[in-house]
Structures are given as structure tokens and as C-alpha cells.
Write an enzyme that holds these catalytic residues in place. Structure first.
Site, PDB file in Angstrom:
ATOM      1  N   GLU A 173       0.807  -1.212   0.000  1.00 27.61           N
ATOM      2  CA  GLU A 173       0.000   0.000   0.000  1.00 27.61           C
ATOM      3  C   GLU A 173       0.843   1.267   0.000  1.00 27.61           C
ATOM      4  O   GLU A 173       0.526   2.235  -0.701  1.00 27.61           O
ATOM      5  CB  GLU A 173      -0.915  -0.001   1.230  1.00 27.61           C
ATOM      6  CG  GLU A 173      -1.835   1.200   1.342  1.00 27.61           C
ATOM      7  CD  GLU A 173      -2.906   1.228   0.260  1.00 27.61           C
ATOM      8  OE1 GLU A 173      -3.429   2.315  -0.002  1.00 27.61           O
ATOM      9  OE2 GLU A 173      -3.189   0.164  -0.313  1.00 27.61           O
ATOM     10  N   ASP A 174       1.936   1.262   0.773  1.00 26.71           N
ATOM     11  CA  ASP A 174       2.635   2.522   1.045  1.00 26.71           C
ATOM     12  C   ASP A 174       4.069   2.592   0.520  1.00 26.71           C
ATOM     13  O   ASP A 174       4.750   3.592   0.749  1.00 26.71           O
ATOM     14  CB  ASP A 174       2.657   2.780   2.557  1.00 26.71           C
ATOM     15  CG  ASP A 174       1.245   2.916   3.129  1.00 26.71           C
ATOM     16  OD1 ASP A 174       0.377   3.444   2.410  1.00 26.71           O
ATOM     17  OD2 ASP A 174       1.023   2.497   4.273  1.00 26.71           O
TER      18      ASP A 174
END
Length: 760
Positions: A113-114
Site C-alpha cells: 500500500e505505502d
């Protein structure tokens, strides 16, 4: 259940991630704090090795390094390296003694996600199993890109569907939320409240349904501390003070329990613990009691070796100490749906103190604390975690079955609606006709529902429909009920009796406020009329601004306070005039005397009609009641008597009771009828009837009254002779003409010897 809920949106907060978004620099200056000590590789490995000697150290080390490099220079809102977050999530899961794949998924759960990491890369390095776990968690965060209207429903759907495939997704997600809640102080205030509401509405109940009570309680307390810090501080302070005062008593109870069990051949561990602040607060709210009235703030766990020992221990405890009736529950023979097993009982222990006991085995205690996480996922030969839980866990079996049923929902919103009906078993979920979800505690009724929608809806509620059928407002609600509250503008305040019917603290408090405000408004209205009447008769000008300047002399802070005090009889209108006009001299105008036969008459001419206070009935904006022994009806000449603290009592001018007030002219008021003929009201009257004592005579009298649209409130009978019966009939009529017509028709009956109106 939670008193801070404002609308269904909070209950619809689903599984969106709440970790502080990684950033190159924090957006705002964080609170001062010492840097978080980062757990080292060997620390993590040792934590896992402590419960799983066969752990794959190489796998853990590779995951540690990969996540640390992937997150690089990213920081959290606290200023700590972002990598501390997945490390702490992994540490929480090691406390639950979870398998290597779950620990690795925790370390990697934010990488896709990051960071620049991809699912393909994670599959290649760590295997498909771990890649699927990380992807399952990542999909939940990506859902933030969908439309706001469907986002929350889709979040919950994706979470539960991912959990159905692998329960470890839920465990990582709960640990992720727990660490975010522990570090919530560094998040912006608006986000903090949203996250806390989401946690207490979704994650804490879900942890409870999975039997993870320790995690559920911590999530609830952390949310409580954010949502109502003052209440949290008060309850926590009281608990700490109570613990200090009862430290010796707790030790004494533990020692006595252990000694009694040991004497009878049962080896047991006895642990005393106090309940959590949120648990205490919700019990105070649910039962509407103060802290001092709670008797089970401290509980004791008795941990024994076998199921047989549980029942033997119960017998010993009940032999030594008196039992509190109605407080025994056997969850061993009938476990809860989340696999919780224990015997609960409450006894009167040392110092006449109520002692709540939970008796269970070590295995039961482990499941009670850790729920589905208590199952040894890391052991060989047990199959996949999902397969093992399907065999061993009722809680997970329930969740899988629920998800299978809910997956057939036509749309995300329907899925969310049905999930809540299944998930939150300690609450009732009902709907408005427009589909808004309202959460209430069990046994709540329509009054609670109305106030949960809006205070104004509750105050003006006059009826309801439940699932399309007219029902009483006191009807207990069931899951899934659609409730339509019928309101009327004519009702500005609820009946005070509703307070005893309401279940929720919000509804009871709103009813108390509304009834107090309505009574105060009535007294203030009466007081204003009395003051204005006095000024009119004295031919001096009344002005609110002038009264405002005189408030200090009257020792009141507002004009409304002054008027309410006059209306209640606590202050004379002449005192108000004197405060505004120091040279004012009181004159006794409009006092009444009494005729020799007991009927009252004016001593002086009544003032102009506009100076008299208008009377519309008992439902008017004034605190009005009618003469207790005969009432008064429109058409009567009337006077009002002010009773301090009670309002005005209306008497017909011919009432003998007025003789009792002839020496109190300050309590007499000029009043007049002001009845709206377009909305007729009934008024109280009393008749004395002497009738022939024969079968059917009472029926004939009642028929006459009914046929002429009178309403009988009460009948009392007495027999003075064998041939006649005397009746006193309290009835309601529209006016004097209506009453006279009923009297005339009664006199026309052969069974009636005499009819008279009683003047109270």
C-alpha cells in the site's frame, strides 16, 4: 449502546485502515515524547521462539529487513520511523502466539500500500501464502478510492470475505487497529474521533465476537478515552481510588478463596482484577446508577485443572459464602457463541462485600482472553488455520456461516445492514422509514428510538408504527424493525411518565430536561401575565429593558428567572414593580370577599377584559388545574387562586371553597375563558344524582351521558335508604351549555329523582 453516537454513519464505519499515513515529514508538530525504542531482529525472533521453538528464523529476519528497507525514511505522525508501526503490530501478534506467516504478514502489511513493493515481489521472496495475507489487508485500504456512499459497506464486505478465506487477516487487522489506537494522540483531532468511533462500533465488537476479550476491552477503553476524556478520567480515577482503599480486602478474598479450595483438595489460582473504565461506564449508563451503587467492580478468576474441579469449586464457594440470587450462569454446559466457557456466580464475601467469581480451567481462560487466537496455529499437523478453526471454534464457524449468507446480499449497503444485525448481538438495530440505522440497547422501546433519531422527534412523539402497524410507544423493539414515529406540533414536551419507560440514558435525560423546561416556561408565562396585569392596573409602563436593569435588586440573573419566580409564588409582582419603580406603592386591587352564603363576589369592579389572564385548559402554556371538587367549565364566571409551586387553580365564582382564601387577596387572579371553538376541549365537572334503586338504573344514567357526548371519569355510589342510591359522577363536558343539556336529560329519566351540579 454508546452514548456519544450521533447517527448511523458511525455504525457504518467499516474496515478502512487508520494507520497514520506515511509522510516524508509530519504535517503538524507532534506532542513531546521520548523516541520509541525499535525492536531489533533478535528481539522479534526470541519473542517467537519463546512459544514456537521450531520457528523459521531466516524467514523472520528476511521479512524484518525487507520491511525496514521498503519503508525507508517514512515517518509516522509521532515523528517515529514508520517501520515502528509494523514492528509493534508484529509484537502484539507474538503476544497472541501466532504462527510465522502471520508475524511476517504483520511486518509487511503496509508495504504494497505505502511503498514500491508489489504482490509479485512478495510472492517471489516470501511465498504465495504470505503474499495472499498482505494482499488481503492491502485491498481494504485501496477501497478508500471508491465513492464515499458505498465505501464503508464495501470495506466491511471485503474484510469479512478476506477473513472467510484466512482468519489471520482479521488477527493482523485487529492488531493493526490496536497499535493505531495506542498512538492515537498524534493524529489530528478530527481523525482521532472518526477512528475511535469506528473502533468502538466495528473492531471492538468484532474482537468480542471472536472471543478476544482482552483486545476488545483495550480497544473499548482507548476509544472511550478519546470520545469522552472527562468521563474516562473520572471513572478511572474512582477505580484507582477504590483499588487503593480495597487493596487489603482484595488480598484477603484471594487468600480465603485459595485456602478454602486447597483445604478441599483443589489446586487453584485465584486472581483479582478490577473491571475496565468503559465496562463500568456502560453499566452505569445501562442501569442509570452512580458509581457508588455498582457492587461488582472487582472480579476474581478461579483457575482450576479440570471441568469437574470447576463444579467442585462452585460448591465449596457456595458453602462458605451466601449466594446473591439471580447471579449464577453456567457457560460451561452452554458455551457462548464465541466459545467462551466459564461459571459465573456472585457471593457475599468478607466485609459484606459482593464478590463476582468466574470459575474456569486454564484452557477456558486462554480462550476467554485470546478467543480464536488461542488455537495453536504454529503447530504441525493441524492443517491450515482456517481448517483448524472450522473444526475447533464455534466463533469462527459462526463467522464463516454468516459471511456465506451475507455474501448473497444484492448490494454493499444491504450486506452492511444484514451484517450488523448478525454481528452486534448485544444491541438492537432498527431502521427509520428512510433506511437510517439506529442502534439501541436490548429492551429499548420506541421512546428510546425517537430520542435516538433526534431530541425534537422524541419530545413531539405521539404515536408510532412498527413494520407498518400502529403500536404503543412503549413497545419493545426487535432487530430489523422499521419504526415510524408519529409527531405532533401541539406537543412541545413529553409526559413526565415517559422517564420511567425509557431505557437509554439519553432518552431519560432529554425527557427530564424537556419536562423541567416546559414547567419552567409555564411558570414564566404565568408570572409575566401577573406582572403585566399589575402594571396595567397601576397604569405604569412595563418594559423588559427596564426590568433587566433591576435584576440585581431582585437577586435574579435573567428576566425569565424573575417571571418564573412570580409564577411559582416565590416573588410578588409588587416586588418587581418596586424594583423597577422605587416610588411605587402597592394597592390592593381586585381583591375578593365572600357572601354570607359562602359564594364569592368581587369587592371592586373587575378590570378590563384584557387585564384578565386567558384560560384555555389544562394543556395550555400555563400551569393550570381546576377546582378539585367540581371543576369549572366555559360559561362559568371564574377566578384563579395562585398556589406557590403549583400554579393556578380555577374555581367557579360561586364555589364555596373560595371562602378559604378571602383573607389572602394577593393570591387572587382575574381570569377569563379563551377557548378556541375550532378545537373543542373537555373540562371537568361533577354531578350529584339521586336515583331509584332498581336494576338498570345506572345503565340508563350512563347511556344519557354517553349519548350526549359526555365522558365519565369516575363514579362513586352510596345508599342512604333501601329505595334510593346516591351517585357522585365526575365527567368531562365542552361547556356550561353542554353540561346543562346533560342535566336536563337526566332529570327527564324516571329513575332519576334528583340531579345537581357540585361546585367545588
Amino acid at each position: 449502546m454508546a452514548y456519544w453516537r450521533r447517527n448511523a454513519r458511525q455504525m457504518e464505519a467499516a474496515a478502512g485502515g487508520v494507520a497514520a499515513a506515511p509522510a516524508l515529514a509530519p504535517a503538524a508538530k507532534p506532542p513531546k515524547r521520548s523516541p520509541t525504542r525499535m525492536m531489533r531482529q533478535y528481539d522479534l525472533v526470541e519473542r517467537v521462539r519463546a512459544y514456537n521453538p521450531d520457528t523459521d528464523e531466516d524467514l523472520l529476519n528476511r521479512a524484518y529487513v525487507y520491511a525496514m528497507v521498503a519503508h525507508g525514511e517514512q515517518t509516522r505522525a509521532s515523528g517515529d520511523p514508520y517501520f515502528t508501526h509494523p514492528l509493534e503490530v508484529a509484537a502484539i501478534l507474538t503476544d497472541l502466539k501466532l504462527d510465522d506467516a502471520t508475524i511476517v504478514a504483520a511486518l509487511l502489511h503496509d508495504t504494497i500500500e505505502d511503498t514500491e513493493a508489489t504482490r509479485t515481489e512478495i510472492d517471489q521472496i516470501f511465498g504465495h501464502e504470505i503474499g495472499a495475507l498482505v494482499e488481503g489487508l492491502t485491498k481494504l485500504k485501496r477501497l478508500e478510492l471508491v465513492s464515499r456512499e458505498a465505501k464503508q459497506a464495501e470495506n466491511l464486505r471485503k474484510l469479512l470475505l478476506a477473513v472467510a478465506n484466512d482468519v489471520r487477516v482479521l488477527l493482523v487487522k485487529l492488531a493493526d487497529r490496536l497499535h493505531n489506537m495506542r498512538t492515537l494522540e498524534f493524529v489530528p483531532p478530527a481523525s482521532r474521533r472518526r477512528i475511535a468511533e469506528e473502533t468502538i462500533d466495528i473492531y471492538a465488537p468484532l474482537a468480542g465476537r471472536m472471543g478476544m476479550h482482552e483486545m476488545r476491552e483495550e480497544l473499548e477503553d482507548l476509544s472511550f478515552r478519546e470520545l469522552d476524556p472527562e468521563a474516562y478520567a473520572v471513572v478511572n480515577g474512582r477505580l484507582s481510588g477504590l483499588a487503593d482503599r480495597n487493596r487489603n480486602l482484595i488480598g484477603e478474598i484471594e487468600a480465603q478463596l485459595t485456602a478454602n479450595l486447597t483445604k478441599n483438595g483443589i489446586a487453584a489460582g485465584v486472581i483479582g482484577r478490577r473491571k475496565r473504565p468503559f465496562s463500568i461506564w456502560t453499566k452505569m449508563e445501562r442501569k442509570s446508577v452512580g458509581f457508588e451503587q455498582l457492587s461488582d467492580i472487582f472480579g476474581f478468576r478461579v483457575i482450576v485443572g479440570t471441568v469437574e474441579d470447576c463444579y467442585r469449586a462452585l460448591g465449596i464457594v457456595h458453602t462458605v459464602w451466601p449466594v446473591v440470587p439471580g447471579r449464577f450462569k453456567d457457560y460451561i454446559s452452554t458455551p457462548k457463541q464465541n466459545d467462551y466457557r466459564s461459571i459465573h456466580t456472585t457471593v457475599i464475601g468478607p466485609g459484606n462485600q459482593r464478590v463476582e467469581l468466574q470459575i474456569r480451567t486454564e484452557n477456558m481462560d486462554r480462550i476467554a482472553e485470546y478467543g480464536i487466537a488461542a488455537h495453536a496455529f504454529y503447530k504441525e499437523g493441524v492443517g491450515s488455520p482456517t481448517e483448524m478453526l472450522n473444526r475447533e471454534s464455534n466463533a469462527f464457524a459462526w463467522l464463516r456461516h454468516t459471511i456465506e449468507v451475507l455474501a448473497e446480499s444484492a448490494n454493499p449497503e444491504e450486506f452492511l445492514e444484514h451484517t450488523k444485525l448478525e454481528l452486534f448481538h448485544d444491541q438492537v438495530f432498527c431502521f427509520t422509514p428512510k433506511g437510517k440505522l439506529i442502534a439501541l440497547p436490548r429492551k429499548a422501546n420506541v421512546i428510546d428510538f425517537a430520542y435516538a433519531v433526534h431530541t425534537d422527534v422524541g419530545n413531539s412523539a405521539v404515536g408510532c408504527k412498527i413494520n407498518g402497524k400502529f403500536s404503543p410507544l412503549s413497545s419493545e423493539l426487535q432487530n430489523g424493525d422499521e419504526v415510524e414515529v408519529l409527531t405532533s406540533r401541539a406537543q412541545s414536551a413529553p409526559p413526565s411518565a415517559w422517564e420511567s419507560l425509557a431505557v437509554t440514558g439519553k432518552a431519560r435525560a432529554a425527557i427530564r430536561r424537556a419536562t423541567r423546561a416546559a414547567v419552567r416556561d409555564q411558570y414564566a408565562g404565568l408570572g409575566r401575565r401577573i406582572v403585566e396585569r399589575l402594571f396595567m392596573r397601576a397604569k405604569i409602563a412595563y418594559d423588559d429593558d427596564k426590568l433587566k436593569g433591576a435584576l440585581p435588586r431582585l437577586a435574579r440573573t435573567s428576566i425569565e428567572d424573575v417571571m418564573a419566580a412570580v409564577g411559582r409564588g416565590e416573588m410578588k409582582a409588587s416586588n418587581v414593580a418596586r424594583a423597577m419603580y422605587p416610588d411605587y406603592k402597592e394597592e390592593r386591587l381586585g381583591a375578593f370577599g365572600a357572601k354570607k352564603d359562602g359564594a364569592a363576589k368581587p369587592k371592586s369592579a373587575e378590570g378590563p377584559a384584557k387585564a384578565a389572564i386567558p384560560i384555555r385548559g389544562i394543556n395550555s402554556d400555563l400551569p393550570v388545574k381546576f377546582a378539585p371538587n367540581g371543576g369549572a367549565v366555559p360559561g362559568d364566571r371564574i377566578v384563579g387562586i395562585v398556589t406557590p409551586g403549583e400554579g393556578i387553580t380555577i374555581y367557579p365564582i360561586q364555589s364555596p371553597a373560595l371562602k378559604d382564601f378571602e383573607d389572602m387577596p394577593e393570591r387572587w387572579l382575574d381570569v377569563r375563558w379563551d377557548v378556541d371553538e375550532s378545537t373543542p376541549q373537555r373540562f371537568p365537572a361533577r354531578l350529584f344524582v339521586q336515583n331509584v334503586n332498581e336494576p338498570g338504573s345506572l345503565a340508563q344514567i350512563a347511556t344519557v351521558i354517553a349519548e350526549h357526548d359526555g365522558n365519565i371519569d369516575n363514579i362513586s355510589m352510596s345508599r342512604r335508604s333501601p329505595d334510593f342510591t346516591e351517585l357522585t359522577i365526575d365527567l368531562e363536558v365542552y361547556d356550561l351549555k353542554h353540561l346543562s343539556a346533560i342535566i336536563a336529560q337526566l332529570r327527564a329519566k324516571a329513575v332519576v329523582a334528583k340531579v345537581e351540579r357540585v361546585n367545588g
